[in-house]
Structure formats: structure tokens, C-alpha cells
Design a protein around this motif. Structure first.
Motif, PDB file in Angstrom:
ATOM      1  N   GLY A  14     -81.445  39.481 -46.249  1.00  0.00           N
ATOM      2  CA  GLY A  14     -82.014  38.309 -46.913  1.00  0.00           C
ATOM      3  C   GLY A  14     -83.157  38.684 -47.836  1.00  0.00           C
ATOM      4  N   ALA A  15     -84.026  39.591 -47.391  1.00  0.00           N
ATOM      5  CA  ALA A  15     -85.140  40.038 -48.227  1.00  0.00           C
ATOM      6  C   ALA A  15     -84.622  40.767 -49.465  1.00  0.00           C
ATOM      7  CB  ALA A  15     -86.075  40.941 -47.429  1.00  0.00           C
ATOM      8  N   THR A  16     -83.642  41.626 -49.281  1.00  0.00           N
ATOM      9  CA  THR A  16     -83.080  42.371 -50.409  1.00  0.00           C
ATOM     10  C   THR A  16     -82.396  41.429 -51.395  1.00  0.00           C
ATOM     11  OG1 THR A  16     -82.751  44.298 -48.986  1.00  0.00           O
ATOM     12  CG2 THR A  16     -81.535  44.258 -51.058  1.00  0.00           C
ATOM     13  N   ALA A  17     -81.615  40.498 -50.887  1.00  0.00           N
ATOM     14  CA  ALA A  17     -80.912  39.555 -51.763  1.00  0.00           C
ATOM     15  C   ALA A  17     -81.898  38.676 -52.529  1.00  0.00           C
ATOM     16  CB  ALA A  17     -79.958  38.689 -50.940  1.00  0.00           C
ATOM     17  N   ALA A  18     -82.940  38.194 -51.844  1.00  0.00           N
ATOM     18  CA  ALA A  18     -83.939  37.362 -52.519  1.00  0.00           C
ATOM     19  C   ALA A  18     -84.687  38.152 -53.578  1.00  0.00           C
ATOM     20  CB  ALA A  18     -84.910  36.773 -51.499  1.00  0.00           C
ATOM     21  N   LEU A  19     -85.003  39.416 -53.284  1.00  0.00           N
ATOM     22  CA  LEU A  19     -85.702  40.257 -54.258  1.00  0.00           C
ATOM     23  C   LEU A  19     -84.829  40.508 -55.485  1.00  0.00           C
ATOM     24  CD1 LEU A  19     -88.278  41.850 -54.868  1.00  0.00           C
ATOM     25  CD2 LEU A  19     -87.209  43.824 -53.760  1.00  0.00           C
ATOM     26  N   LEU A  20     -83.564  40.826 -55.258  1.00  0.00           N
ATOM     27  CA  LEU A  20     -82.642  41.027 -56.384  1.00  0.00           C
ATOM     28  C   LEU A  20     -82.510  39.752 -57.222  1.00  0.00           C
ATOM     29  CD1 LEU A  20     -79.807  43.133 -54.729  1.00  0.00           C
ATOM     30  CD2 LEU A  20     -81.210  43.812 -56.678  1.00  0.00           C
ATOM     31  N   ALA A  21     -82.381  38.621 -56.569  1.00  0.00           N
ATOM     32  CA  ALA A  21     -82.269  37.347 -57.283  1.00  0.00           C
ATOM     33  C   ALA A  21     -83.539  37.049 -58.073  1.00  0.00           C
ATOM     34  CB  ALA A  21     -81.977  36.214 -56.298  1.00  0.00           C
ATOM     35  N   LEU A  22     -84.687  37.390 -57.516  1.00  0.00           N
ATOM     36  CA  LEU A  22     -85.954  37.167 -58.214  1.00  0.00           C
ATOM     37  C   LEU A  22     -86.080  38.072 -59.435  1.00  0.00           C
ATOM     38  CD1 LEU A  22     -88.372  35.334 -58.038  1.00  0.00           C
ATOM     39  CD2 LEU A  22     -89.445  36.950 -56.489  1.00  0.00           C
ATOM     40  N   ILE A  23     -85.598  39.294 -59.334  1.00  0.00           N
ATOM     41  CA  ILE A  23     -85.601  40.207 -60.485  1.00  0.00           C
ATOM     42  C   ILE A  23     -84.715  39.648 -61.591  1.00  0.00           C
ATOM     43  CG2 ILE A  23     -84.848  42.490 -61.283  1.00  0.00           C
ATOM     44  CD1 ILE A  23     -85.735  43.524 -58.457  1.00  0.00           C
ATOM     45  N   VAL A  24     -83.499  39.237 -61.237  1.00  0.00           N
ATOM     46  CA  VAL A  24     -82.568  38.668 -62.224  1.00  0.00           C
ATOM     47  C   VAL A  24     -83.165  37.406 -62.848  1.00  0.00           C
ATOM     48  CG1 VAL A  24     -80.306  37.563 -62.502  1.00  0.00           C
ATOM     49  CG2 VAL A  24     -80.516  39.688 -61.181  1.00  0.00           C
ATOM     50  N   LEU A  25     -83.745  36.547 -62.013  1.00  0.00           N
ATOM     51  CA  LEU A  25     -84.365  35.326 -62.515  1.00  0.00           C
ATOM     52  C   LEU A  25     -85.496  35.643 -63.485  1.00  0.00           C
ATOM     53  CD1 LEU A  25     -84.840  32.237 -62.470  1.00  0.00           C
ATOM     54  CD2 LEU A  25     -86.408  32.649 -60.552  1.00  0.00           C
ATOM     55  N   SER A  26     -86.360  36.572 -63.137  1.00  0.00           N
ATOM     56  CA  SER A  26     -87.498  36.916 -63.991  1.00  0.00           C
ATOM     57  C   SER A  26     -87.047  37.397 -65.366  1.00  0.00           C
ATOM     58  CB  SER A  26     -88.356  37.996 -63.331  1.00  0.00           C
ATOM     59  OG  SER A  26     -88.935  37.517 -62.149  1.00  0.00           O
ATOM     60  N   VAL A  27     -86.058  38.266 -65.376  1.00  0.00           N
ATOM     61  CA  VAL A  27     -85.565  38.807 -66.648  1.00  0.00           C
ATOM     62  C   VAL A  27     -84.860  37.721 -67.448  1.00  0.00           C
ATOM     63  CG1 VAL A  27     -83.950  40.457 -67.677  1.00  0.00           C
ATOM     64  CG2 VAL A  27     -85.435  41.167 -65.781  1.00  0.00           C
ATOM     65  N   TYR A  63     -93.339  49.913 -44.695  1.00  0.00           N
ATOM     66  CA  TYR A  63     -94.518  49.894 -45.567  1.00  0.00           C
ATOM     67  C   TYR A  63     -94.224  49.115 -46.846  1.00  0.00           C
ATOM     68  CZ  TYR A  63     -98.471  51.482 -48.323  1.00  0.00           C
ATOM     69  OH  TYR A  63     -99.590  51.512 -49.098  1.00  0.00           O
ATOM     70  N   THR A  64     -93.081  49.365 -47.441  1.00  0.00           N
ATOM     71  CA  THR A  64     -92.717  48.657 -48.667  1.00  0.00           C
ATOM     72  C   THR A  64     -92.539  47.172 -48.408  1.00  0.00           C
ATOM     73  OG1 THR A  64     -91.591  50.644 -49.466  1.00  0.00           O
ATOM     74  CG2 THR A  64     -91.085  48.576 -50.590  1.00  0.00           C
ATOM     75  N   LEU A  65     -91.879  46.827 -47.327  1.00  0.00           N
ATOM     76  CA  LEU A  65     -91.705  45.407 -46.999  1.00  0.00           C
ATOM     77  C   LEU A  65     -93.051  44.722 -46.778  1.00  0.00           C
ATOM     78  CD1 LEU A  65     -88.559  45.813 -44.825  1.00  0.00           C
ATOM     79  CD2 LEU A  65     -88.749  44.161 -46.675  1.00  0.00           C
ATOM     80  N   GLN A  66     -94.015  45.444 -46.218  1.00  0.00           N
ATOM     81  CA  GLN A  66     -95.327  44.852 -45.988  1.00  0.00           C
ATOM     82  C   GLN A  66     -96.056  44.595 -47.304  1.00  0.00           C
ATOM     83  OE1 GLN A  66     -96.982  47.707 -43.254  1.00  0.00           O
ATOM     84  NE2 GLN A  66     -96.400  46.497 -41.483  1.00  0.00           N
ATOM     85  N   TRP A  67     -96.125  45.611 -48.191  1.00  0.00           N
ATOM     86  CA  TRP A  67     -96.865  45.372 -49.432  1.00  0.00           C
ATOM     87  C   TRP A  67     -96.101  44.450 -50.363  1.00  0.00           C
ATOM     88  CZ3 TRP A  67     -94.877  46.653 -54.121  1.00  0.00           C
ATOM     89  CH2 TRP A  67     -94.081  47.782 -54.264  1.00  0.00           C
ATOM     90  N   ALA A  68     -94.785  44.487 -50.316  1.00  0.00           N
ATOM     91  CA  ALA A  68     -93.998  43.584 -51.162  1.00  0.00           C
ATOM     92  C   ALA A  68     -94.156  42.137 -50.711  1.00  0.00           C
ATOM     93  CB  ALA A  68     -92.530  43.994 -51.155  1.00  0.00           C
ATOM     94  N   SER A  69     -94.373  41.927 -49.416  1.00  0.00           N
ATOM     95  CA  SER A  69     -94.580  40.551 -48.936  1.00  0.00           C
ATOM     96  C   SER A  69     -95.909  39.991 -49.443  1.00  0.00           C
ATOM     97  CB  SER A  69     -94.499  40.485 -47.411  1.00  0.00           C
ATOM     98  OG  SER A  69     -95.597  41.121 -46.816  1.00  0.00           O
ATOM     99  N   MET A  70     -96.870  40.856 -49.734  1.00  0.00           N
ATOM    100  CA  MET A  70     -98.128  40.400 -50.344  1.00  0.00           C
ATOM    101  C   MET A  70     -97.950  40.220 -51.854  1.00  0.00           C
ATOM    102  SD  MET A  70    -100.213  39.966 -47.898  1.00  0.00           S
ATOM    103  CE  MET A  70     -98.835  39.471 -46.912  1.00  0.00           C
ATOM    104  N   LEU A  71     -97.220  41.129 -52.485  1.00  0.00           N
ATOM    105  CA  LEU A  71     -96.954  41.038 -53.921  1.00  0.00           C
ATOM    106  C   LEU A  71     -96.202  39.755 -54.262  1.00  0.00           C
ATOM    107  CD1 LEU A  71     -96.721  42.372 -56.797  1.00  0.00           C
ATOM    108  CD2 LEU A  71     -94.549  43.314 -55.994  1.00  0.00           C
ATOM    109  N   ILE A  72     -95.282  39.378 -53.420  1.00  0.00           N
ATOM    110  CA  ILE A  72     -94.423  38.225 -53.700  1.00  0.00           C
ATOM    111  C   ILE A  72     -95.223  36.932 -53.789  1.00  0.00           C
ATOM    112  CG2 ILE A  72     -93.704  37.350 -51.446  1.00  0.00           C
ATOM    113  CD1 ILE A  72     -91.286  38.437 -54.151  1.00  0.00           C
ATOM    114  N   ALA A 108     -88.916  39.142 -44.953  1.00  0.00           N
ATOM    115  CA  ALA A 108     -89.682  40.387 -44.791  1.00  0.00           C
ATOM    116  C   ALA A 108     -90.532  40.330 -43.523  1.00  0.00           C
ATOM    117  CB  ALA A 108     -90.559  40.632 -46.019  1.00  0.00           C
ATOM    118  N   LEU A 109     -91.208  39.208 -43.312  1.00  0.00           N
ATOM    119  CA  LEU A 109     -92.022  39.081 -42.101  1.00  0.00           C
ATOM    120  C   LEU A 109     -91.171  39.120 -40.846  1.00  0.00           C
ATOM    121  CD1 LEU A 109     -94.757  36.460 -42.992  1.00  0.00           C
ATOM    122  CD2 LEU A 109     -94.902  38.940 -43.021  1.00  0.00           C
ATOM    123  N   ALA A 110     -90.029  38.457 -40.875  1.00  0.00           N
ATOM    124  CA  ALA A 110     -89.143  38.447 -39.700  1.00  0.00           C
ATOM    125  C   ALA A 110     -88.601  39.852 -39.408  1.00  0.00           C
ATOM    126  CB  ALA A 110     -87.993  37.469 -39.915  1.00  0.00           C
TER     127      ALA A 110
END
Length: 124
Positions: A14-27, A63-72, A108-110
Motif C-alpha cells: 500500500g505504501a509503495t502503490a501510494a508513493l508511485l501514484a503520488l509521483i505520477v500525480l505530481s508529474v 529507515y526510508t519508510l520512517q523518513w518518507a512518512s515525515m516527508l509525505i 508506512a506507520l502500520a
């Protein structure tokens, strides 16, 4: 001795899919769907930090999931601002950004939570 942590793969997916969708949306948003200026906007670069997080999220690195959850949370805030202040398609894209940011954050938190609990137990 403590038993190994059983990761919840659905939350990692779910985290990976949401991140990919957010990248596509942003572009798509800043290049052709509803850019700030006709022909595209430099705001398309907002996808770069998400792209930097993608390999670690894909590999389920804690580690990446933790900092990415703050970045998001920055994308969540942008979505709220643009959802309220923009009109038309741009406002709807802002609310979609909010939804994707929330999905990523919760997944990511889950995913990370059982590892954090296990580390806390091991420290005792």
C-alpha cells in the motif's frame, strides 16, 4: 528470546502503490493536467524527493519508510492548501494528493510499528 517480527506485506504494498501514484500525480499535475503556467511548471520538480524515497520504500527499508512518512506530510499540506485555494481540476487534484499522502502515511506507520515494538521489547 523474542520471536521474529512478521511484517505486514499488504501495508508495504500500500505504501509503495501510494508513493508511485503520488509521483505520477505530481508529474502529470504540473506538466499537463493543471500546471500553474500553460505548458508546464517547474513545480514538477516536487516529484524528485518522492523519487529518492522510492527505492527504499520498494525494498521495505525501515529507515526510508520512517523518513518518507515525515516527508509525505509536506505533500499532505500542499494538497490541503491547493484543495482549498485552487479551483476546478487543480483543487480536485489537491484533494487526491491529500488522500494519497494519508494512505502512504498510514501504510508506512502500520508497516514500521511492529518492528519498533520489537526493538522496544528487545531493549528491555
Amino acid at each position: 528470546m523474542s520471536e521474529p517480527v512478521q511484517p505486514k506485506l499488504a501495508t508495504a504494498f500500500g505504501a509503495t502503490a501510494a508513493l508511485l501514484a503520488l509521483i505520477v500525480l505530481s508529474v502529470a499535475w504540473e506538466w499537463w493536467l493543471a500546471p500553474l503556467r500553460p505548458g508546464g511548471s517547474a513545480l514538477v520538480l516536487k516529484a524528485v524527493p518522492l523519487l529518492l524515497a522510492l527505492p527504499g520504500v520498494w525494498r521495505r527499508r525501515l529507515y526510508t519508510l520512517q523518513w518518507a512518512s515525515m516527508l509525505i506530510l509536506l505533500y499532505f499540506a500542499e494538497g490541503i492548501v491547493r484543495g482549498w485555494s485552487d479551483r476546478g481540476l487543480s483543487a480536485r487534484l489537491g484533494w487526491l494528493e491529500v488522500a494519497l499522502a494519508v494512505v502512504f502515511f498510514l501504510c508506512a506507520l502500520a508497516y514500521v510499528a511492529p518492528f519498533k515494538r520489537a526493538a522496544k521489547r528487545a531493549a528491555k
